[in-house]
Design an enzyme around this catalytic site. Structure first.
Site, PDB file in Angstrom:
ATOM      1  NE  ARG A 108      -3.358   2.548   2.472  1.00 48.86           N
ATOM      2  CZ  ARG A 108      -3.505   3.319   3.538  1.00 48.86           C
ATOM      3  NH1 ARG A 108      -3.188   2.890   4.745  1.00 48.86           N
ATOM      4  NH2 ARG A 108      -3.996   4.526   3.407  1.00 48.86           N
ATOM      5  CG  HIS A 120      -1.448   8.824   3.478  1.00 44.95           C
ATOM      6  ND1 HIS A 120      -1.577   7.464   3.700  1.00 44.95           N
ATOM      7  CD2 HIS A 120      -1.108   9.353   4.690  1.00 44.95           C
ATOM      8  CE1 HIS A 120      -1.309   7.183   4.975  1.00 44.95           C
ATOM      9  NE2 HIS A 120      -1.022   8.322   5.602  1.00 44.95           N
ATOM     10  CD  GLU A 157      -5.349   7.299   9.817  1.00 48.33           C
ATOM     11  OE1 GLU A 157      -4.870   8.367  10.246  1.00 48.33           O
ATOM     12  OE2 GLU A 157      -5.037   6.189  10.266  1.00 48.33           O
ATOM     13  CG  ASN A 164      -5.677   3.204   8.459  1.00 48.20           C
ATOM     14  OD1 ASN A 164      -5.852   2.255   7.717  1.00 48.20           O
ATOM     15  ND2 ASN A 164      -5.209   4.374   8.051  1.00 48.20           N
ATOM     16  CE1 TYR A 185      -0.361   2.287  13.399  1.00 43.63           C
ATOM     17  CE2 TYR A 185      -2.337   3.455  12.726  1.00 43.63           C
ATOM     18  CZ  TYR A 185      -1.089   2.935  12.431  1.00 43.63           C
ATOM     19  OH  TYR A 185      -0.584   3.061  11.166  1.00 43.63           O
ATOM     20  CD  GLU A 214      -2.069   3.818   8.064  1.00 43.93           C
ATOM     21  OE1 GLU A 214      -1.846   4.237   9.227  1.00 43.93           O
ATOM     22  OE2 GLU A 214      -2.218   4.569   7.093  1.00 43.93           O
TER      23      GLU A 214
HETATM   24  C1  FCB Z   1      -1.740   6.947  10.784  1.00 39.32           C
HETATM   25  C2  FCB Z   1      -1.311   7.529   9.457  1.00 39.32           C
HETATM   26  C3  FCB Z   1       0.027   7.054   8.980  1.00 39.32           C
HETATM   27  C4  FCB Z   1       1.020   6.939  10.115  1.00 39.32           C
HETATM   28  C5  FCB Z   1       0.434   6.142  11.250  1.00 39.32           C
HETATM   29  C6  FCB Z   1       1.381   5.930  12.398  1.00 39.32           C
HETATM   30  O1  FCB Z   1      -2.655   7.794  11.392  1.00 39.32           O
HETATM   31  O2  FCB Z   1      -2.261   7.218   8.451  1.00 39.32           O
HETATM   32  O3  FCB Z   1       0.472   7.926   7.958  1.00 39.32           O
HETATM   33  O4  FCB Z   1       1.437   8.177  10.505  1.00 39.32           O
HETATM   34  O5  FCB Z   1      -0.722   6.764  11.723  1.00 39.32           O
END
Ligand code: FCB
Length: 465
Positions: free
Chosen positions: A90, A134, A179, A305, A307, A363
């Site tokens: 990607r 992006h 995002e 995405n 985290y 992500e």
């Molecule tokens: C996300 C972004 C990516 C990167 C990660 C850690 O929010 O899409 O570009 O910065 O976080």
């Protein structure tokens, strides 16, 4: 570069048995974070060039001017992707490289770069997943109003048309926006990202225009790239109340509404969530006739995405819910909590409430303070553990009937982490930012082994929902 035969941190668990054959294993990047070569081929200025050059905005005054020099080194990097065994890569396309003035004249050199990149990926058996936006808006468009201005929708659609016309015969997966929540809230709300404005009304106008432009871009992609799958990548956090109480529940609902439902509802249901429209009051965006229909254009997949999670309790006023952090939890170098079950819960919830036809984790990953040791190796057992936990959560969700078709680790390379500059390393591959030398980390070998095992033919059938 350390030899690819270096010791693997492979963990002997049958993780691969949670994934169906054909599951796509990938890694993700973004143009401004890796390409460098900001002046090559007549590339125009982006909001991130301007923001990075503004004192005090990016740590140590760093910028993406050189980054990983992927623009020049992509053939070597694609060889590394092949060593890793990636099914898919990607990357994003830099609008100012393709149309330096935002609208109008197309840079042949800019477009040629992405043409070569796509061909090189395909020649190496790596499927291109191309993101069209992006975060690197041409600065000239910011100067004429940026995303809060409605005209930026048309500019984006023209740009998508140019790119899709050229690459649509070879790119099988398109992601319109990355995002929109972060691009709008950090770029126009808090101002910690480019272009650095701070107004809640502008942030929501920006988000609305990104969403409308997404919908129109879907139509263009259907025309120019009829065989391709089209989707959008949303940043999403599962939101939990810190303890059961009415106030905490209301606070959690607002945080979930602003970050998740605000995007999922219009895309999958054709309407903005009423409680959040009321919450925003006069900062809610102006919605013109046809906007919501455009945003709800059917998509082939949802990119998620994720985290970390958010744990929320009531603040002093409903406007200020309080995000809870407990020192006993585990955090990455970003200060983001490590909570793999959150991804499982998020996937279940999105599946139950919105039923996207297909989901990709576009992500997921972790920053840690990695060092290259004297023997040349980069050992990052924390990242391997993080990936193992989150990938296991994805596998569990698949087993319980959620249609997840692929996973992209963020990131393939250490790179320019926006306002943090080069201080946060997310890569499977270490980059020495002085010499630009690449060194696969322990997590690279672990991921390589997982991918190889999952292809070994013992994948289990997945129950149908
Ligand atoms: C996300 C972004 C990516 C990167 C990660 C850690 O929010 O899409 O570009 O910065 O976080």
């Amino acid at each position: 570069m350390a030899s690819l035969a270096a010791t693997s941190e492979s963990v002997q668990r049958p993780l691969e048995r949670l994934f169906p054959s054909g599951f796509i294993w990938g890694a993700a990047t973004a143009a401004y974070q890796i390409e460098g070569a900001v002046d090559a081929g007549g590339r125009g200025e982006s909001i991130w060039d301007r923001f990075s050059a503004t004192p005090g905005k990016v740590r140590n005054g760093e910028s993406g001017a050189i980054a990983c020099d992927f623009y020049n080194r992509y053939p070597d990097d694609i060889r590394l992707m092949r060593d890793l065994g990636l099914d898919a890569f990607r990357f994003s396309i830099a609008w100012p490289r393709v149309i330096p003035n935002g609208r109008g004249a197309v840079s042949a050199e800019g477009l040629d770069f992405y043409d070569r990149l796509v061909d090189e990926l395909l020649a190496n058996g790596v499927t291109p997943f191309a993101t069209l936006y992006h975060w690197d808006l041409p600065q000239v468009l910011e100067d004429s109003g940026g995303w809060p201005a409605r005209e930026t929708i048309d500019a984006f659609v023209e740009y998508v048309e140019v790119v899709a016309h050229r690459l649509g015969d070879r790119v099988p997966y398109w992601i319109t926006h990355n995002e929109p929540w972060v691009a709008a809230s950090h770029g126009y709300g808090s101002g910690v990202h480019a272009p650095g404005r701070s107004s809640r009304a502008e942030a929501f106008a920006a988000a609305h225009h990104m969403l409308v432009s997404h919908g129109h871009a879907v139509e263009v992609l259907r025309r120019e790239s009829p065989e391709a799958q089209v989707g959008i990548a949303l940043s999403m956090c599962p939101v939990y109340e810190a303890s059961p109480s009415e106030g905490n529940r209301a606070a959690a609902r607002i945080v979930d509404g602003l970050g998740n439902r605000w995007f999922l509802d219009p895309i999958f249901r054709g309407s903005y969530p009423e409680d959040i429209v009321a919450f925003l009051g006069e900062d809610a965006p102006t919605v013109e006739p046809g906007d919501l229909d455009a945003i709800a254009a059917p998509i082939d997949f949802l990119g998620i995405n994720n985290y970390f999670r958010e744990v929320v309790e009531a603040g002093e006023t409903p406007e200020h819910p309080h995000i809870v952090r407990d020192a006993s939890w585990d955090f990455t170098d970003m200060g983001w909590e490590i909570y793999p079950d959150g991804l499982f819960d998020l996937l279940q919830r999105v599946h139950d409430d919105y039923t996207p036809p297909s989901i990709y984790i576009t992500e997921n990953g972790a920053a840690f303070a990695d060092n290259r040791a004297h023997d040349g190796a980069v050992r990052d057992p924390e990242r391997t553990r993080y990936l193992e936990g989150y990938i296991e959560a994805v596998g569990r969700a698949i087993q319980s009937g959620v249609p997840v078709d692929g996973y992209f680790a963020w990131s393939f390379l250490d790179n320019f982490e926006w306002a943090y500059g080069y201080a946060k390393r997310f890569g499977l591959v270490h980059v020495d930012f002085h010499t630009l030398e690449r060194t696969p980390k322990g997590s690279f070998y672990w991921y390589r082994d997982l991918i190889a095992r999952s292809r070994a033919g013992d994948a289990v059938p997945i129950p149908q929902p």
